[in-house]
Design a protein around this motif. Structure first.
Motif, PDB file in Angstrom:
ATOM      1  N   GLU A 149       0.834  -1.207   0.000  1.00  0.00           N
ATOM      2  CA  GLU A 149       0.000   0.000   0.000  1.00  0.00           C
ATOM      3  C   GLU A 149       0.868   1.257   0.000  1.00  0.00           C
ATOM      4  O   GLU A 149       0.558   2.249  -0.674  1.00  0.00           O
ATOM      5  N   MET A 150       1.964   1.219   0.748  1.00  0.00           N
ATOM      6  CA  MET A 150       2.864   2.371   0.783  1.00  0.00           C
ATOM      7  C   MET A 150       3.479   2.604  -0.598  1.00  0.00           C
ATOM      8  O   MET A 150       3.591   3.754  -1.056  1.00  0.00           O
ATOM      9  N   ASN A 151       3.879   1.512  -1.265  1.00  0.00           N
ATOM     10  CA  ASN A 151       4.432   1.637  -2.620  1.00  0.00           C
ATOM     11  C   ASN A 151       3.441   2.327  -3.549  1.00  0.00           C
ATOM     12  O   ASN A 151       3.802   3.226  -4.313  1.00  0.00           O
ATOM     13  N   ASN A 152       2.185   1.894  -3.464  1.00  0.00           N
ATOM     14  CA  ASN A 152       1.164   2.451  -4.351  1.00  0.00           C
ATOM     15  C   ASN A 152       0.865   3.918  -4.034  1.00  0.00           C
ATOM     16  O   ASN A 152       0.665   4.731  -4.943  1.00  0.00           O
ATOM     17  N   LEU A 153       0.850   4.258  -2.748  1.00  0.00           N
ATOM     18  CA  LEU A 153       0.578   5.644  -2.362  1.00  0.00           C
ATOM     19  C   LEU A 153       1.723   6.564  -2.806  1.00  0.00           C
ATOM     20  O   LEU A 153       1.486   7.637  -3.375  1.00  0.00           O
ATOM     21  N   TYR A 193       3.980  10.349  -7.517  1.00  0.00           N
ATOM     22  CA  TYR A 193       5.319  10.517  -8.110  1.00  0.00           C
ATOM     23  C   TYR A 193       5.525  11.909  -8.690  1.00  0.00           C
ATOM     24  O   TYR A 193       6.443  12.651  -8.305  1.00  0.00           O
ATOM     25  N   SER A 194       4.672  12.310  -9.617  1.00  0.00           N
ATOM     26  CA  SER A 194       4.839  13.605 -10.282  1.00  0.00           C
ATOM     27  C   SER A 194       4.525  14.778  -9.363  1.00  0.00           C
ATOM     28  O   SER A 194       4.994  15.901  -9.603  1.00  0.00           O
ATOM     29  N   PHE A 214      11.609  12.722  -5.698  1.00  0.00           N
ATOM     30  CA  PHE A 214      11.262  12.444  -7.090  1.00  0.00           C
ATOM     31  C   PHE A 214      12.396  11.692  -7.792  1.00  0.00           C
ATOM     32  O   PHE A 214      12.159  10.689  -8.481  1.00  0.00           O
ATOM     33  N   GLY A 215      13.621  12.163  -7.604  1.00  0.00           N
ATOM     34  CA  GLY A 215      14.760  11.504  -8.239  1.00  0.00           C
ATOM     35  C   GLY A 215      14.959  10.092  -7.723  1.00  0.00           C
ATOM     36  O   GLY A 215      15.211   9.161  -8.501  1.00  0.00           O
ATOM     37  N   ASN A 216      14.838   9.917  -6.419  1.00  0.00           N
ATOM     38  CA  ASN A 216      15.022   8.580  -5.826  1.00  0.00           C
ATOM     39  C   ASN A 216      13.945   7.613  -6.301  1.00  0.00           C
ATOM     40  O   ASN A 216      14.231   6.431  -6.553  1.00  0.00           O
ATOM     41  N   LEU A 217      12.700   8.093  -6.412  1.00  0.00           N
ATOM     42  CA  LEU A 217      11.618   7.233  -6.903  1.00  0.00           C
ATOM     43  C   LEU A 217      11.886   6.818  -8.344  1.00  0.00           C
ATOM     44  O   LEU A 217      11.606   5.678  -8.735  1.00  0.00           O
ATOM     45  N   ALA A 251       5.513   0.647  -9.200  1.00  0.00           N
ATOM     46  CA  ALA A 251       4.244   1.230  -8.752  1.00  0.00           C
ATOM     47  C   ALA A 251       3.949   2.565  -9.426  1.00  0.00           C
ATOM     48  O   ALA A 251       2.924   3.191  -9.143  1.00  0.00           O
ATOM     49  N   ILE A 252       4.848   3.002 -10.320  1.00  0.00           N
ATOM     50  CA  ILE A 252       4.670   4.301 -10.982  1.00  0.00           C
ATOM     51  C   ILE A 252       4.205   4.068 -12.411  1.00  0.00           C
ATOM     52  O   ILE A 252       4.904   3.411 -13.200  1.00  0.00           O
TER      53      ILE A 252
END
Length: 408
Positions: free
Chosen positions: A125-129, A134-135, A160-163, A172-173
């Motif tokens: 759930e954390m990944n999805n949130l 992301y943007s 943003f860069g780390n994601l 998840a993005i």
């Protein structure tokens, strides 16, 4: 008695842990009912400092999710122009809070259970949130930067860069930005860090931007400035070499950084080899002769100063407005005058010697140094030489004027 004491202590600790777990559950209920992030955080705070409950993923997951929920609610209101007062300023802060709480929850959600198995409960759930926002971190960075909150602008763009680079989050993005876009954001992140006087962070972000293919001239110029400020001479040298290969034709200063590196290491053969090669490629580049002159001065050879003076004069012949050439040539004329003064005869013969040999040099030097200062008003050294020149010329009016300029 001692056993009873320890038993009582153990029961007290257990009761305390249970009480803090109830706090976490209360915060979870508040989050689910739509309470704002700050209210949920205030409820759960005691559990965050308790030795038992601070190690539960739920303690950090709950406020993190509350932050993202409130952000989404405010985003929906923003689309209908119904944001409450302070809502625009709060939104980017909620994104940072959500991410930072989740970062504390992740490792706790991956701890083995009593049977030694790892069964993450909240990570998906954390990944999805996080991935779903992301943007939004790009926009958050812009909001922070525009309000001069450079520290949080750096944080938002770093997230943003780390994601973008983390394979776990990439899944998840929906739409990962191209490296060119991420590189540009990393570049902006570096500027935010620089504004915040975070030199290490700025240099790190510049390097990440460059690694992603962002290689505009401004990046090299700013990264070199930061590395110079941080006294990382080896980094300056490597950046200057790269920059010269890309933009050396339009910016001779990169060559100066490279030469300076060899000056510091006393490797004059390398330094002269590079500057002479550059002059051979671009014989009409005035600045190259200035650099060559500086090299000659530092080489301490028997004809070092004479060769340096000739190089500066060549630079002037090619560009009469070259501030560095004007200053250095004027300075050399002063040095010639000082040298002659050291050899001057004493007594009655001095005045004639001064008027014939020394005074003309000082007068000529004054012209070049005034032009140098006019071309570069930040050159305080030109004024210092001029102050000495006018003193030696016994020109009280110009001496006073130059002293006033120095004291401004």
């Amino acid at each position: 008695m001692k056993k009873l004491y320890f038993l009582a202590f153990g029961l007290l600790a257990a009761l305390c842990a249970d009480a803090q777990m109830n706090v976490v559950k209360e915060a979870e209920r508040a989050m689910k009912s739509g309470k704002p992030y700050q209210e949920v955080l205030d409820i759960v705070k005691p559990a965050m400092s308790n030795q038992e409950t601070q190690n539960y993923a739920l303690t950090w997951f709950v406020p993190g999710k509350a932050a993202y929920k409130q952000y989404d609610e405010l985003l929906a209101l923003k689309q209908f122009n119904k944001l409450p007062d302070g809502g625009a300023e709060l939104m980017p802060k909620l994104l940072i809070a959500g991410y930072e709480n989740f970062m504390k929850a992740y490792p706790l959600d991956s701890l083995p259970d009593a049977k030694g198995k790892i069964k993450p409960k909240y990570s998906k759930e954390m990944n999805n949130l996080i991935g779903g926002h992301y943007s939004d971190y790009v926009n958050a960075g812009v909001e922070f930067f525009n309000t001069k909150n450079y520290k949080d602008a750096y944080k938002a763009w770093d997230i943003f860069g780390n994601l973008s680079e983390n394979p776990v989050f990439r899944k998840a993005i929906p739409n990962i930005q191209a490296d060119s876009i991420v590189g540009e954001i990393r570049y902006n992140q570096a500027l935010a860090a620089w504004q915040d006087e975070n030199l290490e962070g700025a240099l790190n972000a510049f390097m990440k931007a460059k690694a992603l293919g962002y290689n505009k001239k401004a990046l090299y110029d700013y990264a070199i400035a930061v590395a110079t400020q941080a006294k990382k001479d080896d980094v300056v040298f490597e950046l200057a070499k790269e920059a010269r290969s890309l933009y050396g034709k339009e910016e001779p200063q990169y060559l100066a950084y490279i030469i300076n590196h060899f000056l510091q290491t006393k490797d004059f053969d390398q330094a002269f080899g590079i500057i002479n090669e550059a002059i051979a490629d671009e014989p009409n580049n005035s600045q190259y002769y200035v650099i060559q002159g500086i090299l000659y001065e530092n080489s301490e050879g028997p004809d070092a100063r004479a060769n340096a003076k000739a190089s500066y004069k060549k630079g002037l012949d090619l560009d009469s407005n070259n501030a560095a050439a004007l200053y250095n040539y004027g300075r050399q004329l002063c040095e010639d005058a000082y040298a002659l003064n050291d050899k001057a005869p004493a007594g009655n013969e001095y005045e004639q010697y001064y008027n014939e040999k020394i005074r003309p040099l000082f007068l000529e030097a004054a012209g070049y140094l005034e032009d140098a200062y006019a071309a570069d008003p930040n050159n305080r050294d030109a004024l210092k030489y001029l102050e000495n020149v006018y003193y030696n010329l016994h020109d009280e009016k110009k001496l006073e004027y130059t002293t006033q300029r120095l004291n401004q």
